[in-house]
Design a protein around this motif. Structure first.
Motif, short mmCIF file in Angstrom:
data_model
loop_
_atom_site.label_atom_id
_atom_site.label_comp_id
_atom_site.label_asym_id
_atom_site.label_seq_id
_atom_site.Cartn_x
_atom_site.Cartn_y
_atom_site.Cartn_z
N GLY A 1 -108.52 -56.05 -15.72
CA GLY A 1 -108.15 -54.65 -15.50
C GLY A 1 -107.80 -53.89 -16.78
N ASP A 2 -107.76 -54.59 -17.91
CA ASP A 2 -107.39 -53.93 -19.17
C ASP A 2 -108.45 -52.93 -19.63
OD1 ASP A 2 -104.96 -55.17 -19.45
OD2 ASP A 2 -105.64 -56.65 -20.92
N GLU A 3 -107.98 -51.91 -20.34
CA GLU A 3 -108.88 -50.96 -21.01
C GLU A 3 -108.77 -51.24 -22.51
OE1 GLU A 3 -109.11 -46.65 -19.99
OE2 GLU A 3 -108.31 -46.37 -21.99
N ASN B 1 -105.08 -50.93 -23.45
CA ASN B 1 -104.32 -50.02 -22.58
C ASN B 1 -103.66 -48.91 -23.40
OD1 ASN B 1 -105.13 -51.55 -20.40
ND2 ASN B 1 -103.39 -52.95 -20.61
N GLN B 2 -104.45 -48.38 -24.35
CA GLN B 2 -104.10 -47.21 -25.15
C GLN B 2 -102.96 -47.46 -26.14
OE1 GLN B 2 -103.90 -43.78 -22.53
NE2 GLN B 2 -106.00 -44.08 -21.89
N ARG B 3 -102.79 -48.71 -26.54
CA ARG B 3 -101.85 -49.04 -27.62
C ARG B 3 -102.59 -49.84 -28.67
NH1 ARG B 3 -96.59 -48.06 -26.81
NH2 ARG B 3 -96.05 -47.53 -24.68
N VAL B 4 -102.38 -49.47 -29.94
CA VAL B 4 -103.04 -50.19 -31.03
C VAL B 4 -102.46 -51.61 -31.10
CG1 VAL B 4 -103.34 -50.30 -33.54
CG2 VAL B 4 -103.58 -48.11 -32.34
N VAL B 5 -103.37 -52.58 -31.19
CA VAL B 5 -102.95 -54.00 -31.19
C VAL B 5 -103.68 -54.77 -32.29
CG1 VAL B 5 -102.48 -54.05 -28.69
CG2 VAL B 5 -104.78 -54.64 -29.55
N MET B 6 -103.20 -55.99 -32.54
CA MET B 6 -103.88 -56.89 -33.46
C MET B 6 -105.00 -57.61 -32.70
SD MET B 6 -102.05 -56.35 -36.10
CE MET B 6 -102.35 -57.63 -37.31
N ILE B 7 -105.86 -58.26 -33.48
CA ILE B 7 -107.04 -58.89 -32.88
C ILE B 7 -106.69 -60.08 -31.98
CG2 ILE B 7 -107.56 -60.49 -34.79
CD1 ILE B 7 -110.51 -59.27 -34.43
N SER C 1 -112.68 -52.64 -19.05
CA SER C 1 -113.32 -51.40 -19.47
C SER C 1 -113.23 -51.33 -20.99
CB SER C 1 -112.59 -50.23 -18.81
OG SER C 1 -113.11 -49.03 -19.29
N VAL C 2 -114.38 -51.20 -21.65
CA VAL C 2 -114.40 -51.19 -23.11
C VAL C 2 -114.91 -49.83 -23.58
CG1 VAL C 2 -115.15 -52.40 -25.18
CG2 VAL C 2 -115.00 -53.64 -23.02
N ARG C 3 -114.10 -49.14 -24.38
CA ARG C 3 -114.46 -47.79 -24.82
C ARG C 3 -114.66 -47.75 -26.33
NH1 ARG C 3 -110.95 -43.39 -21.65
NH2 ARG C 3 -112.63 -42.18 -22.57
N PHE C 4 -115.57 -46.88 -26.74
CA PHE C 4 -115.87 -46.72 -28.17
C PHE C 4 -115.72 -45.24 -28.52
CE2 PHE C 4 -118.22 -50.23 -26.42
CZ PHE C 4 -117.97 -51.26 -27.32
N LEU D 1 -117.19 -54.51 -17.99
CA LEU D 1 -117.56 -55.93 -18.05
C LEU D 1 -116.82 -56.71 -16.97
CD1 LEU D 1 -117.25 -56.56 -21.90
CD2 LEU D 1 -119.31 -55.98 -20.61
N GLU D 2 -117.54 -57.69 -16.41
CA GLU D 2 -116.89 -58.58 -15.46
C GLU D 2 -115.80 -59.35 -16.19
OE1 GLU D 2 -117.24 -59.00 -12.21
OE2 GLU D 2 -118.67 -57.33 -12.19
#
Lengths: 151, 84
Positions: free
Chosen positions: B72-74, B59-65, B3-6, B21-22
């Protein structure tokens, strides 16, 4: 302890009363209100978007960090989202501690981290119909960083 | 499934709030997902997603690229935050 992220207005005096009722020696409160002047001039409305779920989690982490670092006795963060008019309360942070130094610092630490780390985004609407997303200020990032610099 | 959110400016510019996305093992980091989205959507998306200010969360945590992704990740993309 606790976080509330809500569209409805809140009563800052009532929130203060709850904290003060704890009987703790030092109570510090910061209340932020919507500015009536932005980058493009007069602001008629501020729209606040957030990331439900992440917002509550980040604010809780910020409160817990402040609590551990400054030995706070209690803390509370309230932040609104949705459309807000100039002068309306947007954010409220209150903390209690044994001494004023910890209370002032804890309150400021929470605000400085909330500004840059909590997933909120502001959009200013102007009387002429123009709208503009508010850009993050470098000074906010600098204020957050100074809590993590070696002295 | 991913799941990709903007949010905020990116949501408006890309006219997209959520993408489902699959899951594909080809797309195994946030950076690789960005490249996949750019490949599918073109230079306008590239301009926005590759902006140096863009923040990524998994999953609602800021991460590096370089953050690895799992089924299942958001994932979320957004500009610098302006709370308070």
């Amino acid at each position: 302890m606790g976080v509330r992220v809500q569209i409805e207005p809140f009563d800052g005096a009532q929130e203060y009363g709850r904290l003060a009722a704890s009987g703790h020696a030092a109570v510090a409160v910061f209340s932020g209100q919507v500015r009536d002047f932005g980058y493009l001039g007069d602001v008629s409305l501020l729209e606040l978007e957030h990331y439900p779920g992440m917002t509550e989690r980040v604010l809780t982490e910020i409160g817990d960090s402040a609590s551990a670092r400054f030995s706070l006795l209690s803390w509370r963060i309230i932040h609104r989202y949705g459309p807000l008019k100039a002068g309306e309360a947007i954010v409220w942070v209150g903390v209690t501690a044994h001494h004023r130094e910890a209370a002032f610092a804890g309150c400021e630490f929470i605000m400085d981290h909330l500004k840059t780390n909590a997933p909120f985004w502001k959009k200013e609407r102007h009387p002429d119909g123009k709208a503009q997303w508010v850009a993050a200020a470098d000074t906010d990032e600098q204020r957050r960083r100074r809590w993590h610099e070696d002295s | 499934m991913l799941s990709v959110r903007f949010f905020s400016l990116l949501r408006e510019a890309l006219n997209t709030e959520v993408l489902e996305l699959e899951w594909s093992s080809r797309c195994c980091t946030v950076g690789a997902l960005k490249q996949e989205l750019i490949k599918q959507n073109g230079s306008f998306w590239e301009e926005h997603l590759m902006h140096p200010n863009v923040i990524h969360a998994v999953n609602q945590r800021v991460v590096m690229i370089e953050e690895p992704l799992h089924d299942g990740d958001e994932i979320a993309f957004f500009p610098p935050m302006t709370g308070g």
